[in-house]
Design a protein around this motif. Sequence first.
Motif, PDB file in Angstrom:
ATOM      1  N   LEU A 183       0.831  -1.202   0.000  1.00 45.89           N
ATOM      2  CA  LEU A 183       0.000   0.000   0.000  1.00 45.89           C
ATOM      3  C   LEU A 183       0.869   1.257   0.000  1.00 45.89           C
ATOM      4  N   ALA A 184       1.954   1.243   0.760  1.00 41.98           N
ATOM      5  CA  ALA A 184       2.839   2.411   0.812  1.00 41.98           C
ATOM      6  C   ALA A 184       3.456   2.669  -0.558  1.00 41.98           C
ATOM      7  N   ARG A 185       3.872   1.615  -1.258  1.00 40.79           N
ATOM      8  CA  ARG A 185       4.453   1.805  -2.582  1.00 40.79           C
ATOM      9  C   ARG A 185       3.413   2.337  -3.565  1.00 40.79           C
ATOM     10  N   LEU A 186       2.203   1.809  -3.505  1.00 37.35           N
ATOM     11  CA  LEU A 186       1.143   2.273  -4.398  1.00 37.35           C
ATOM     12  C   LEU A 186       0.852   3.752  -4.187  1.00 37.35           C
ATOM     13  N   LEU A 187       0.655   4.154  -2.948  1.00 35.49           N
ATOM     14  CA  LEU A 187       0.288   5.546  -2.663  1.00 35.49           C
ATOM     15  C   LEU A 187       1.446   6.496  -2.954  1.00 35.49           C
ATOM     16  N   ALA A 188       2.647   6.153  -2.523  1.00 34.26           N
ATOM     17  CA  ALA A 188       3.785   7.044  -2.736  1.00 34.26           C
ATOM     18  C   ALA A 188       4.072   7.221  -4.221  1.00 34.26           C
ATOM     19  N   SER A 189       3.957   6.149  -4.992  1.00 36.47           N
ATOM     20  CA  SER A 189       4.229   6.237  -6.433  1.00 36.47           C
ATOM     21  C   SER A 189       3.150   7.042  -7.142  1.00 36.47           C
ATOM     22  N   PHE A 190       1.896   6.811  -6.794  1.00 35.58           N
ATOM     23  CA  PHE A 190       0.816   7.548  -7.448  1.00 35.58           C
ATOM     24  C   PHE A 190       0.872   9.031  -7.111  1.00 35.58           C
ATOM     25  N   VAL A 191       1.127   9.369  -5.859  1.00 37.33           N
ATOM     26  CA  VAL A 191       1.217  10.777  -5.461  1.00 37.33           C
ATOM     27  C   VAL A 191       2.384  11.454  -6.176  1.00 37.33           C
ATOM     28  N   THR A 192       3.507  10.759  -6.290  1.00 38.31           N
ATOM     29  CA  THR A 192       4.663  11.317  -6.997  1.00 38.31           C
ATOM     30  C   THR A 192       4.325  11.607  -8.452  1.00 38.31           C
ATOM     31  N   ALA A 193       3.660  10.659  -9.115  1.00 34.31           N
ATOM     32  CA  ALA A 193       3.289  10.848 -10.519  1.00 34.31           C
ATOM     33  C   ALA A 193       2.343  12.029 -10.686  1.00 34.31           C
ATOM     34  N   ALA A 194       1.346  12.139  -9.803  1.00 34.08           N
ATOM     35  CA  ALA A 194       0.384  13.243  -9.905  1.00 34.08           C
ATOM     36  C   ALA A 194       1.062  14.583  -9.637  1.00 34.08           C
ATOM     37  N   VAL A 195       1.904  14.636  -8.616  1.00 34.37           N
ATOM     38  CA  VAL A 195       2.581  15.893  -8.282  1.00 34.37           C
ATOM     39  C   VAL A 195       3.484  16.337  -9.426  1.00 34.37           C
ATOM     40  N   MET A 196       4.207  15.405 -10.032  1.00 28.52           N
ATOM     41  CA  MET A 196       5.085  15.769 -11.146  1.00 28.52           C
ATOM     42  C   MET A 196       4.278  16.239 -12.352  1.00 28.52           C
ATOM     43  N   GLY A 197       3.130  15.610 -12.596  1.00 34.05           N
ATOM     44  CA  GLY A 197       2.271  16.082 -13.679  1.00 34.05           C
ATOM     45  C   GLY A 197       1.793  17.499 -13.445  1.00 34.05           C
ATOM     46  N   TRP A 198       1.376  17.784 -12.231  1.00 31.07           N
ATOM     47  CA  TRP A 198       0.910  19.146 -11.915  1.00 31.07           C
ATOM     48  C   TRP A 198       2.067  20.144 -11.946  1.00 31.07           C
ATOM     49  N   LEU A 199       3.242  19.738 -11.484  1.00 32.08           N
ATOM     50  CA  LEU A 199       4.394  20.640 -11.540  1.00 32.08           C
ATOM     51  C   LEU A 199       4.731  21.006 -12.982  1.00 32.08           C
ATOM     52  N   TRP A 200       4.682  20.012 -13.866  1.00 24.34           N
ATOM     53  CA  TRP A 200       4.951  20.322 -15.269  1.00 24.34           C
ATOM     54  C   TRP A 200       3.857  21.215 -15.842  1.00 24.34           C
ATOM     55  N   LEU A 201       2.627  20.988 -15.423  1.00 23.46           N
ATOM     56  CA  LEU A 201       1.510  21.769 -15.939  1.00 23.46           C
ATOM     57  C   LEU A 201       1.672  23.251 -15.602  1.00 23.46           C
ATOM     58  N   PHE A 202       2.144  23.543 -14.396  1.00 25.95           N
ATOM     59  CA  PHE A 202       2.217  24.938 -13.948  1.00 25.95           C
ATOM     60  C   PHE A 202       3.604  25.560 -14.104  1.00 25.95           C
ATOM     61  N   LEU A 203       4.654  24.739 -14.087  1.00 29.70           N
ATOM     62  CA  LEU A 203       6.005  25.287 -14.117  1.00 29.70           C
ATOM     63  C   LEU A 203       6.797  24.886 -15.361  1.00 29.70           C
ATOM     64  N   GLY A 204       6.344  23.868 -16.082  1.00 25.62           N
ATOM     65  CA  GLY A 204       7.077  23.402 -17.243  1.00 25.62           C
ATOM     66  C   GLY A 204       7.043  24.401 -18.389  1.00 25.62           C
ATOM     67  N   ARG A 205       8.073  24.392 -19.192  1.00 24.66           N
ATOM     68  CA  ARG A 205       8.176  25.290 -20.345  1.00 24.66           C
ATOM     69  C   ARG A 205       8.283  24.468 -21.620  1.00 24.66           C
ATOM     70  N   GLU A 206       7.658  24.964 -22.651  1.00 21.90           N
ATOM     71  CA  GLU A 206       7.606  24.229 -23.907  1.00 21.90           C
ATOM     72  C   GLU A 206       8.991  24.055 -24.526  1.00 21.90           C
ATOM     73  N   GLU A 207       9.879  25.039 -24.317  1.00 21.52           N
ATOM     74  CA  GLU A 207      11.205  24.934 -24.934  1.00 21.52           C
ATOM     75  C   GLU A 207      12.056  23.837 -24.298  1.00 21.52           C
ATOM     76  N   TRP A 208      11.669  23.363 -23.099  1.00 23.81           N
ATOM     77  CA  TRP A 208      12.401  22.262 -22.492  1.00 23.81           C
ATOM     78  C   TRP A 208      12.062  20.925 -23.155  1.00 23.81           C
ATOM     79  N   LEU A 209      10.904  20.844 -23.737  1.00 23.13           N
ATOM     80  CA  LEU A 209      10.409  19.581 -24.276  1.00 23.13           C
ATOM     81  C   LEU A 209      10.529  19.582 -25.783  1.00 23.13           C
ATOM     82  N   ARG A 210      11.295  18.639 -26.276  1.00 19.14           N
ATOM     83  CA  ARG A 210      11.456  18.481 -27.721  1.00 19.14           C
ATOM     84  C   ARG A 210      11.176  17.024 -28.083  1.00 19.14           C
TER      85      ARG A 210
END
Length: 345
Positions: free
Chosen positions: A173-200
Amino acid sequence: MQKTDVLPEEARTPAAAPATAGASPTAGWPRYWPLLLLGAAVLPGTAVFVAGRWSDGQALQAWRTVCLAVTVQALPFLLLGTALSGAINAFVPARVFSRVLPKRPVLAVPVAGVAGVVLPGCECASVPVANSLINRGVTPAAAFAFLLSAPAVNPVVLTATAIAFPNTPAMVLARLLASFVTAAVMGWLWLFLGREEWLRPTVRHTGHQGGHSRWTEFRQGFQYDFLHAGGFLVLGAMAAATFNVAVPRTVLDTFSGSPWLSVLFLAGLAVLLAVCSEADAFVAASLTGFSPLARLTFMVVGPMVDLKLIALQAGTFGRAFAARFSAATTVVAVLCSVLVGGILL
């Protein structure tokens, strides 16, 4: 005068056309980039070979064994991921993604993270699939949430974790929750802080084209993805093998005594060892000298950030993206592991 005025324009026109027609995913790299990759792949092995030849021949054997083990272990899943990527491109209409994912990117991120549960693959499979999703119009934030969650929370990985830790059901359960929260947080971080020029992203096909065979498009997309990503997989495997041979086992004992250093050390070890997500639970279970929290961190960080995954991301999305995304993912994964593990373990 008219002739002299026209000639420069005509001279420029042919030069511009090949630049557009010959554009490639590596257009922004130096011309000698294949030599850099070749050197990075050959030099570590050469160093180990020389050291093993003049000191202990077992070093060379160990390096070769680890390198082949990492490559062979990841190759089937890379094959699965590139085949799935080609199938998505050739057979799945773009409108399917607009119907499945919420229109608001903020909501699409956790939905994409949950979708990673149903794909029994490792990190090597998730990179080409995420690239294909971006090419089909899926918001990058959602694609990256899927990229991180798919190798960490699928049923195969969770089952392997339960078998590796039979006396600690909370670890699953700890692995499931920690991994899912990490994935969601990184998605939101990219959504608000990511820049298009970084991604090619490597855009070489954008769905089925009218008048073309879908099977031909599938074959071409699969062939390109597999050959492109396979080289970076081998590069990452060589780096992981070099670390395994160069670092003595006594270093593990040095860090296991400190609770905080052990967490950071196993996080770094997960990046360097590059163990496939389907097998990392058994490696973590064997590290009996470390705390459950440190071993949880090893299993959360490994499927999201390791040497072969960094190499695959650099080859697919660009070096600027891989450097920033991998560093941020490591920090977020460690924090989520400590938070969730501190509560459940």
